[in-house]
Design an enzyme around this catalytic site. Structure first.
Site, PDB file in Angstrom:
ATOM      1  N   TRP B 325     -28.530  -7.504 -30.708  1.00 33.25           N
ATOM      2  CA  TRP B 325     -29.979  -7.453 -30.956  1.00 33.25           C
ATOM      3  C   TRP B 325     -30.453  -5.996 -30.974  1.00 33.25           C
ATOM      4  CZ3 TRP B 325     -33.748  -5.217 -27.930  1.00 33.25           C
ATOM      5  CH2 TRP B 325     -35.060  -5.443 -28.315  1.00 33.25           C
ATOM      6  N   HIS B 326     -29.817  -5.168 -30.113  1.00 34.68           N
ATOM      7  CA  HIS B 326     -30.262  -3.767 -30.022  1.00 34.68           C
ATOM      8  C   HIS B 326     -30.013  -3.003 -31.316  1.00 34.68           C
ATOM      9  CE1 HIS B 326     -30.505  -4.596 -25.739  1.00 34.68           C
ATOM     10  NE2 HIS B 326     -31.268  -3.521 -25.646  1.00 34.68           N
ATOM     11  N   GLY B 327     -28.925  -3.317 -31.980  1.00 32.93           N
ATOM     12  CA  GLY B 327     -28.656  -2.578 -33.199  1.00 32.93           C
ATOM     13  C   GLY B 327     -27.501  -3.192 -33.955  1.00 32.93           C
TER      14      GLY B 327
END
Lengths: 356, 474
Positions: B325-327
């Site tokens: 989700w972060h990247g």
């Protein structure tokens, strides 16, 4: 509705360490407390470092420069500071006096004042002044965030500098006006460099090496030649305005006029951004156009101009970052500069050795 | 538009000047307009995506049958939720993950020798997309579960999705908490406004003074080819502190700004450096995200209800998804997997109560060390370079390099001192400092002094070339 909504309402609010304890004072006293809070928080910092306001022109700077009797004076910011070693240059010029007035972070407002109120006022003015700049800084009076140099401006300014103030006012955008306003309210922010330096000094106090030695080592460790990846930087940005639009609200015409009136030869030197890995120039089309217009303008006014952009002698490996030269190569760049602009020094009757 | 610009200050002051003179509906309309101006300031096209997504989620929730209404067939009940999930995933895949998938496929094809193809997609990631999509999806799931009623008022709902203080980097709010605040009259109290100003000052201080200054050290180390052992880990530590100061600073600015409008947002960080275990860390770090993944991913997967091995799988899956989700990059999957492994190992370790008590003094420093190691995976995007850096031995460094690392470590310690003082204050407040922490007058004086110190610090210690908020890239 009642189930979810009841649950929703019970979830409102939040707390943290910074929350206040409500309902202790009466309504008016509570609002008065907020006003006092805001006055103290935003008012107290405005009282710090006000004494500078009474400062006038610093005569000692003029006296010191006069005592040195320089034949060549260099003006600029860190572009100059990381490129020219005045002592080394003086040695190369067989001891002829060279002085650098580099102020890191400065722009043309300060360069103009140095030229007009220091160099041009010497009883024996120098033969030549070199002004180093990058990008379009020669037509940008002050950097958007450079209000910290305002204090230096005060010490370089004479009492009646209406022309100077007029150029400065005309060149400021609304954003810069706002920053200028903030600077007048909070002069304490001019201590920024000192404060950050203090952190370095305190940190260095724990070690046998000095702050300068440790900073030098850090610069070398984190220099370009130690970096990962072949190409880290985008090209420098486009000029803020086209040259023709910018020059009217800049100090460039005043600098040319002042130097001519004092009989000093003015030489502008535009430094180049670190080239790409393949040696090509890191510059946008708009900046290239600006540089051509600037060159034509200076030629029309009989002023010498050296643009180092694209100069094959300035190797990519000399750079510390995208513009500054690694301090290890300061003597090398000084010698390179002397070779490249030899005609200026030759015109002073200097004979350069062939072995350099 | 970002918080640390004069444009934001101008927008905030302009909106505030009108806000408290208006009625509730007009206040919401004003906030909605301000939110879209804020979001579309750089690229107005972004607001089209935001508006379209908002409308899709609004209609999906309205389509969900009311819990009291009889519906025939499972599909009819689930279809709106599936539609919302599909809309969310479509937006995220199209704008965030497509380029990553194509790149990964290209590398795989190249690795097995089937030739190469280049990624010609050049998709710009819309700022804040990871945050507002999760917030909207959480709302639809809550409506599906009967915990929240679907809202008919599009204005209130659109504001819930786009409320500018938390639009681009959270906190990710729950509908049950934020929507009622927009639906009820807000009241300005001096305490709320003062606490908002304090949060703003503390948030800006953390971002501009701490994060931007230690960030320079982290950036320098991570862009160096061979930093050496001591320098590398000073850089990793600096990054850990930078990301905390940066992101918790952002969250505090968001909460402080919201309070000026009479809105309370969730606390996103609760002294994570005092965590006693990896799972405790996730109860203190980015709380709004970790609770979102707990409620909408981990528990639906079965949580801890289906035995130890299934719990371990569920935890790993949740952390891997959370990492990605972060990247859109494998290093974030590695970072998520690392944290998942830490939490699973923590569950499996056979600590007796006596041993737990004996190891208690080590719990905080060991957890801090493990979390700090993880920041290496977060900061460095290349897996091969991560491996190279992990292979750096203490023997591969000179005495001068060690001295330089120690010099930078002291700088990191000095810049981050306010964080440690705040952490210590948070830990000691209930017991050791009751006199200081209680009493309206002392609290008011404390806040005035602290506020003036933070503001002076921002004026004097900020870096002029400060960077963007780190979480804006997600």
């Amino acid at each position: 509705m009642s189930g979810p909504v009841a649950a929703e309402r019970s979830n409102g609010g939040g707390s943290s360490d910074l929350d206040c304890d409500p309902n202790r004072f009466g309504q008016y006293r509570r609002w008065a407390g907020l006003v006092i809070f805001l006055l103290v928080v935003f008012g107290a910092p405005a009282l710090l470092f006000r004494p500078w306001q009474g400062t006038e022109f610093d005569q000692t700077a003029l006296d010191e420069l006069s005592a040195r009797q320089p034949e060549f004076v260099f003006i600029g910011n860190s572009m100059l500071e990381t490129r020219i070693d005045p002592e080394h240059l003086s040695e190369l010029l067989s001891g002829r006096p060279v002085t650098s007035l580099a102020v890191p972070g400065s722009q043309s407002a300060i360069w103009y004042l140095q030229l007009k109120n220091l160099v041009a006022e010497l009883d024996q003015p120098p033969a030549t002044i070199f002004v180093f700049f990058r990008n379009d800084l020669i037509t940008q009076p002050l950097a958007p965030l450079d209000e910290r140099n305002r204090e230096l401006i005060v010490t370089l300014k004479r009492p009646d500098e209406e022309q100077f103030e007029a150029v400065l006012e005309a060149s400021r955008s609304a954003y810069q006006q706002a920053l200028h306003g903030l600077d007048r309210i909070y002069p304490v922010q001019r201590q920024n460099d000192e404060a950050l330096k203090l952190i370095s000094d305190v940190s260095a106090a724990f070690f046998p090496s000095s702050t300068t030695e440790l900073s030098f080592r850090a610069d070398d460790q984190f220099a370009f030649h130690n970096m990962v990846g072949p190409d880290l930087d985008p090209p420098p940005p486009d000029p803020e305005r086209e040259f023709e639009d910018a020059v009217g609200n800049s100090f460039l015409p005043l600098m040319i006029e002042t130097a001519a009136a004092s009989g000093i030869e003015l030489v502008f030197v535009r430094v180049q951004a670190r080239p790409n890995t393949d040696g090509t120039v890191r510059e946008t089309d708009a900046m290239r156009r600006y540089s051509q217009d600037l060159a034509a303008y200076l030629q029309d006014n009989g002023v010498r101009y050296f643009d180092f952009t694209g100069n094959p002698a300035v190797d990519r490996g000399l750079y510390y970052d995208s513009f500054h030269i690694d301090q290890l190569y300061l003597p090398d760049y000084t010698e390179l500069f002397l070779r490249e602009v030899a005609e200026v020094f030759n015109s002073e009757g200097l004979s350069l050795g062939q072995d350099r | 538009m970002t918080f640390q610009t004069l444009s934001f200050v101008a927008l905030l002051l302009a909106v505030l000047a009108l806000y408290w003179a208006l009625g509730r509906r007009e206040q919401n309309l004003l906030l909605l307009v301000a939110s879209y101006v804020f979001y579309g300031y750089v690229d107005p096209l972004l607001t089209v995506l935001l508006a379209g997504f908002t409308l899709a989620m609004y209609l999906s929730a309205l389509w969900i049958p009311h819990p009291g209404v009889a519906v025939t067939g499972k599909f009819r009940r689930r279809a709106p939720l599936l539609l919302a999930i599909a809309a969310t995933l479509s937006v995220l895949i199209a704008f965030k993950y497509l380029g990553f998938f194509v790149d990964s496929a290209s590398e795989f094809v190249d690795t097995i020798g089937l030739g190469t193809f280049s990624n010609t997609l050049n998709i710009i990631l819309p700022i804040g997309i990871s945050f507002y999509t999760l917030q909207a999806l959480g709302y639809v799931i809550d409506v599906h579960r009967g915990r929240v009623q679907a809202r008919r008022n599009l204005l209130d709902f659109a504001l819930f999705i786009s409320f500018f203080p938390q639009l681009v980097a959270g906190p990710i709010e729950r509908a049950s908490r934020l929507l009622p605040q927009f639906e009820n009259r807000r009241k300005a109290t001096p305490e709320l406004i003062q606490s908002g100003v304090m949060l703003l000052l503390w948030g800006f201080f953390k971002k501009l003074v701490i994060a931007d200054n230690v960030g320079v050290i982290a950036d320098n180390v991570f862009t160096t080819e061979s930093p050496g052992f001591a320098l590398l880990w000073v850089g990793v530590l600096a990054f850990g502190l930078q990301i905390f100061a940066d992101f918790s600073g952002y969250s505090d600015i968001a909460r402080g700004t919201a309070r000026l409008f009479g809105i309370n947002l969730s606390q996103n960080f609760r002294h994570p450096h005092m965590a006693r275990s990896p799972s405790d860390f996730w109860r203190r770090w980015h709380i709004s995200l970790s609770t979102w993944f707990r409620d909408y991913v981990y528990i639906p997967l079965g949580g801890s209800r289906k035995g130890e091995s299934r719990t371990g799988i569920n935890l790993m899956a949740t952390f891997l998804i959370s990492g990605l989700w972060h990247g859109a990059s494998w290093n974030f999957a590695l970072w998520g997997g690392y944290h998942g492994a830490l939490v699973v190992i923590q569950r499996l370790l056979p600590f007796s109560p006596g041993l737990k008590m004996a190891l208690r003094p080590l719990a905080v420093p060991v957890t801090f060390l493990l979390i700090t190691i993880g920041w290496l995976f977060f900061r460095e995007s290349s897996l091969s370079r991560i491996w190279d850096l992990l292979s750096v031995s203490p023997a591969d460094q000179t005495a001068e390099s060690v001295e330089l690392a120690a010099f930078l470590l002291v700088q990191v310690a000095l810049y981050s001192m306010p964080i440690w003082l705040h952490t210590a204050y948070g830990a000691l407040k209930p017991g050791v400092l009751p006199a200081l922490a209680s009493g309206r007058l002392s609290s008011q004086v404390q806040q005035m002094v602290l506020g003036a110190v933070f503001f002076t610090g921002i004026l004097v210690m900020r870096r002029s070339e400060g960077g963007e908020f780190i979480y804006f890239q997600f």
